[in-house]
Design an enzyme around this catalytic site. Structure first.
Site, PDB file in Angstrom:
ATOM      1  N   ARG A 215      37.567  25.910  36.638  1.00 23.45           N
ATOM      2  CA  ARG A 215      37.812  27.280  36.304  1.00 23.45           C
ATOM      3  C   ARG A 215      38.330  27.533  34.883  1.00 23.45           C
ATOM      4  O   ARG A 215      39.612  27.356  34.839  1.00 23.45           O
ATOM      5  CB  ARG A 215      38.549  27.788  37.484  1.00 23.45           C
ATOM      6  CG  ARG A 215      38.859  29.404  37.663  1.00 23.45           C
ATOM      7  CD  ARG A 215      37.819  30.154  38.376  1.00 23.45           C
ATOM      8  NE  ARG A 215      38.347  31.531  38.546  1.00 23.45           N
ATOM      9  CZ  ARG A 215      38.743  31.943  39.658  1.00 23.45           C
ATOM     10  NH1 ARG A 215      38.817  31.235  40.673  1.00 23.45           N
ATOM     11  NH2 ARG A 215      39.426  33.191  39.582  1.00 23.45           N
ATOM     12  N   HIS A 253      47.399  36.834  35.769  1.00 25.28           N
ATOM     13  CA  HIS A 253      48.138  37.723  36.576  1.00 25.28           C
ATOM     14  C   HIS A 253      49.175  38.705  36.193  1.00 25.28           C
ATOM     15  O   HIS A 253      49.317  39.439  36.821  1.00 25.28           O
ATOM     16  CB  HIS A 253      48.831  36.942  38.057  1.00 25.28           C
ATOM     17  CG  HIS A 253      47.798  35.935  38.757  1.00 25.28           C
ATOM     18  ND1 HIS A 253      46.792  36.970  39.323  1.00 25.28           N
ATOM     19  CD2 HIS A 253      47.535  34.788  39.012  1.00 25.28           C
ATOM     20  CE1 HIS A 253      46.196  36.047  40.137  1.00 25.28           C
ATOM     21  NE2 HIS A 253      46.755  34.905  40.147  1.00 25.28           N
ATOM     22  N   CYS A 335      32.357  45.809  49.869  1.00 28.63           N
ATOM     23  CA  CYS A 335      33.761  45.329  49.332  1.00 28.63           C
ATOM     24  C   CYS A 335      34.152  46.672  48.563  1.00 28.63           C
ATOM     25  O   CYS A 335      33.324  46.955  47.771  1.00 28.63           O
ATOM     26  CB  CYS A 335      33.796  44.380  48.551  1.00 28.63           C
ATOM     27  SG  CYS A 335      35.402  43.965  47.583  1.00 28.63           S
ATOM     28  N   GLN A 340      44.084  46.228  49.541  1.00 27.45           N
ATOM     29  CA  GLN A 340      44.903  46.854  50.477  1.00 27.45           C
ATOM     30  C   GLN A 340      45.293  45.598  51.577  1.00 27.45           C
ATOM     31  O   GLN A 340      46.347  45.361  51.839  1.00 27.45           O
ATOM     32  CB  GLN A 340      44.754  47.872  51.185  1.00 27.45           C
ATOM     33  CG  GLN A 340      44.804  49.287  50.101  1.00 27.45           C
ATOM     34  CD  GLN A 340      44.347  50.437  51.046  1.00 27.45           C
ATOM     35  OE1 GLN A 340      43.650  51.197  50.460  1.00 27.45           O
ATOM     36  NE2 GLN A 340      45.156  50.655  51.877  1.00 27.45           N
TER      37      GLN A 340
END
Length: 675
Positions: A215, A253, A335, A340
């Site tokens: 990845r 992130h 989706c 949430q």
């Protein structure tokens, strides 16, 4: 003839053949940490039965220091291997293939023992990492290889080595986090050595007939990240090192650009992987905001990748691939990329699930079984709670009638679907319509329901929703004052200067609605990239446009206010709240906290601070919008209580906290499952 010839085509890897081009991307659900291996096995087996070509588990730590948090799951001993074999055996019995992701968190590990290329603290963790010495680097690489060998012993068909999203390997790759000047730092040839060695050692440890996915971060979206030439160089080297597949990671992130939220256009980053196609000899997987078989097929047909990675869509519907294959794509639970119940749960230490599908990660506990005692069931209210209850009850074999005073289904979902960036809610309402018809639910819309209407039923589910709360502000009856319902339904004329009273989820939605007059950038990739300052990594390192974000100016001057003396938006979604705050800030919205609402007059809204009502201020406004919360609408439920009918109150009628579709759908499903 299938509608999806590219998506459903097999893929020959040499030592294994995938039945289609769908990779279920890694999701850290928290299931492995429960130690309930039957539960873990059933989660993955359900997706294998649903037709996924290859699945990747949530991240498994190669060692204690590399875990995303203390106690994170991994394959550390023989007992772990036996536990994981329960999972792999179940998946293989279901006809699936599964790879284990080896995830070393590096400086993202939420632990004082975290390690990295350099002692550069992450902005999303309180713990500064320890800089590894030579012995420490060798240990991390050997532990990654050992994890691959143990994965094979546990029955996995392969591993994915996580080298993106800003985790350990990514931290060595870029100068943003790698400040070293030794063999592992400095030039790019040095900085990419950890990635290459990780793949090479994993291949040597696991053998030639084993899938190794690498990845890679294709676009970092953080300062001082990789260029396209560096990504290409690395891709070619990991292929030489023994990778079977290159999977795509988008953004770190800590990046301040959204990459998977619902406001991101569908397949927004497929162009990134397309640049790599033909440059390496192994399959390339593209990722992010691919949520329908139509989108996935188009991405493959356009030559953007050899496979598509979908993660959250397979939480929403385990049978995604099987339904596409059967020509029933309209039955796929969509989706909506809300985060949430999946990522927000993950980053809050909860078990992940799905707003649309509460059974996700609860397959062994939330059972939808045919009833042996069919009943006549009335559901009052066609919002998310009532819809989920009606469909689930009908699936179980009950005779269901759905009532709503509105002339269309959806309830408050119809408010959400008009917000720029929430266009996915259109598909959710359409799916509910399809499922009502598919399960023969009788719908009676466009008239109020009384007690007499409900007497013939054995069970009554009240999902009558909410009403706007009266804030009791002097002057709120002025002509310049409107409710959020008036605004989002298009019934209110809104002026050029707006004061929004209430900065919860609804207040933010209204602010986004009023500051975006053109078509939503979510529907236009070029506009969205310009808005957030994203560009080609061939043009600018890391994909960050030198000129930065350039959103369209707001057509209105908006002030967003709240009583609470805390940061506006603090209670929004854990992984998406920052996006809403940043979007409104870019639009010039002023956010004000800790105020009293003193009065409203023709000039606008008068506010003050503190119990003594000091620091008075006039917010000049042509329109004041009230977003001051809700109260439950349960008058019918209270009236029915003495009639001897089984009455179940769910959704906003039960608890009127914001507009919580996650709780509503979960509650509706569970009530119907127990009828």
């Amino acid at each position: 003839m299938t509608e999806y010839p590219n998506l459903l085509a097999p893929l020959d890897l040499g030592h294994a053949t995938l039945r289609n081009r769908v990779l279920m991307g890694s999701m850290h659900t928290g299931l492995e940490e429960t130690k309930d291996w039957n539960r873990v096995a059933e989660f993955y087996a359900a997706r294998a039965r649903g037709g996924v070509g290859l699945m990747v588990t949530g991240g498994m730590a190669p060692n204690a220091e590399g875990g995303v948090f203390p106690g994170a799951a991994g394959l550390f001993n023989d007992q772990d291997i036996e536990n994981h074999r329960v999972v792999t055996d179940r998946v293989h019995e279901a006809g699936g293939l599964i790879a284990m992701q080896v995830l070393h968190a590096g400086r993202y590990a939420y632990s004082p023992d975290c390690v990295s290329a350099s002692a550069v603290k992450s902005p999303i963790s309180p713990f500064p990492p320890k800089e590894l010495d030579e012995e420490g680097i060798q240990k991390q690489l050997n532990d990654i290889a050992t994890a691959a060998a143990r994965a094979r012993k546990a029955g996995y068909d392969g591993v994915e080595i996580m080298g993106s999203e800003g985790y350990f390997i990514n931290q060595f790759l870029v100068r943003h986090t790698n400040k070293r000047t030794d063999y592992w730092g400095g030039s790019y040839e040095n900085r990419m050595r950890v990635a290459i060695e990780a793949v090479k050692r994993a291949r040597a440890a696991a053998g030639d007939d084993f899938i190794i996915i690498c990845r890679l971060s294709m676009i970092d979206l953080v300062p001082d990240g990789s260029t396209f030439d560096e990504v290409l160089q690395l891709a070619r080297e990991v292929e030489k090192a023994g990778a079977s597949i290159i999977n795509t990671g988008i953004g770190w992130h800590e990046a301040r650009i959204p990459t998977i939220a619902t406001s991101v256009p569908r397949a927004a980053f497929a162009w990134v992987t397309k640049k790599l196609m033909g440059k390496v000899g192994i399959p390339i997987v593209t990722s992010n905001r691919i949520n329908t078989p139509q989108v996935a097929e188009q991405v493959l047909a356009d030559g953007c990748a050899d496979m598509v990675s979908m993660a959250r869509p397979l939480l929403a519907d385990a049978d995604f691939v099987a339904k596409a294959e059967a020509g029933r794509a309209d039955r796929i639970a969509p989706c909506i990329a809300c985060n949430q119940a999946c990522l927000d749960h993950t980053f809050s230490g909860k078990i992940s699930t799905c707003l649309v599908n509460p059974r996700a990660c609860h397959e062994t506990e939330l059972l939808i079984e045919k009833t042996l005692d069919p009943k006549r069931v009335a559901v009052v209210g066609a919002g998310p709670a009532g819809l989920s209850a009606a469909i689930t009850a009908a699936q179980r074999g009950h005779d269901v009638t759905l009532f709503d005073k509105a002339d269309r289904i959806g309830g408050q979902l119809n408010m959400a679907r008009v917000i720029p960036g929430k266009e996915e809610f259109h598909g959710l309402v359409e799916w509910f319509e399809t499922m009502l018809a598919d399960h023969d639910v009788e719908t009676r819309l466009g008239r109020a329901v009384g007690e007499e209407d409900l007497k013939p039923f054995d069970d009554v589910v009240i999902a009558s929703g909410v009403l706007p709360r009266d804030p009791g502000i002097p002057g709120q009856d002025n002509e310049n004052v409107v409710s959020y319902l008036d605004v989002l339904s298009g019934q209110a004329q809104v002026g050029a200067r707006v004061a929004i009273v209430g900065a919860g989820g609804i207040g933010f939605d209204v602010a986004e609605y009023l500051t975006q007059e053109r078509p939503s950038p979510t529907e236009n990739l070029t506009e969205w990239m310009r808005e957030w300052g994203v560009t080609d990594t061939a043009e600018a390192r890391s994909g960050l446009a030198p000129e930065g974000p350039h959103p369209e100016p707001s057509p209105r001057q908006v002030t967003l206010l709240q009583r609470k003396a805390e940061r506006p938006g603090k209670r929004l979604g854990k992984t998406t709240g920052w996006i809403h705050r940043a979007a409104l800030k870019m639009k010039g919205v002023e956010m004000v906290s800790g105020v009293n609402y003193d009065r409203i007059d023709d000039q606008g809204l008068h506010v003050s601070t503190g119990e003594a009502r000091e620091n008075t201020r006039l917010i000049n406004a042509d329109t004041v919008v009230l977003c001051t919360g809700q109260v439950s609408e349960r008058s019918l439920a209270d009236a029915m209580a003495d009639h001897g009918v089984n009455v179940h109150v769910i959704g906003g009628a039960d608890v009127a906290a914001e507009l919580d579709a996650k709780r509503a759908i979960n509650q509706g499903t569970r009530v119907a499952a127990a009828l």
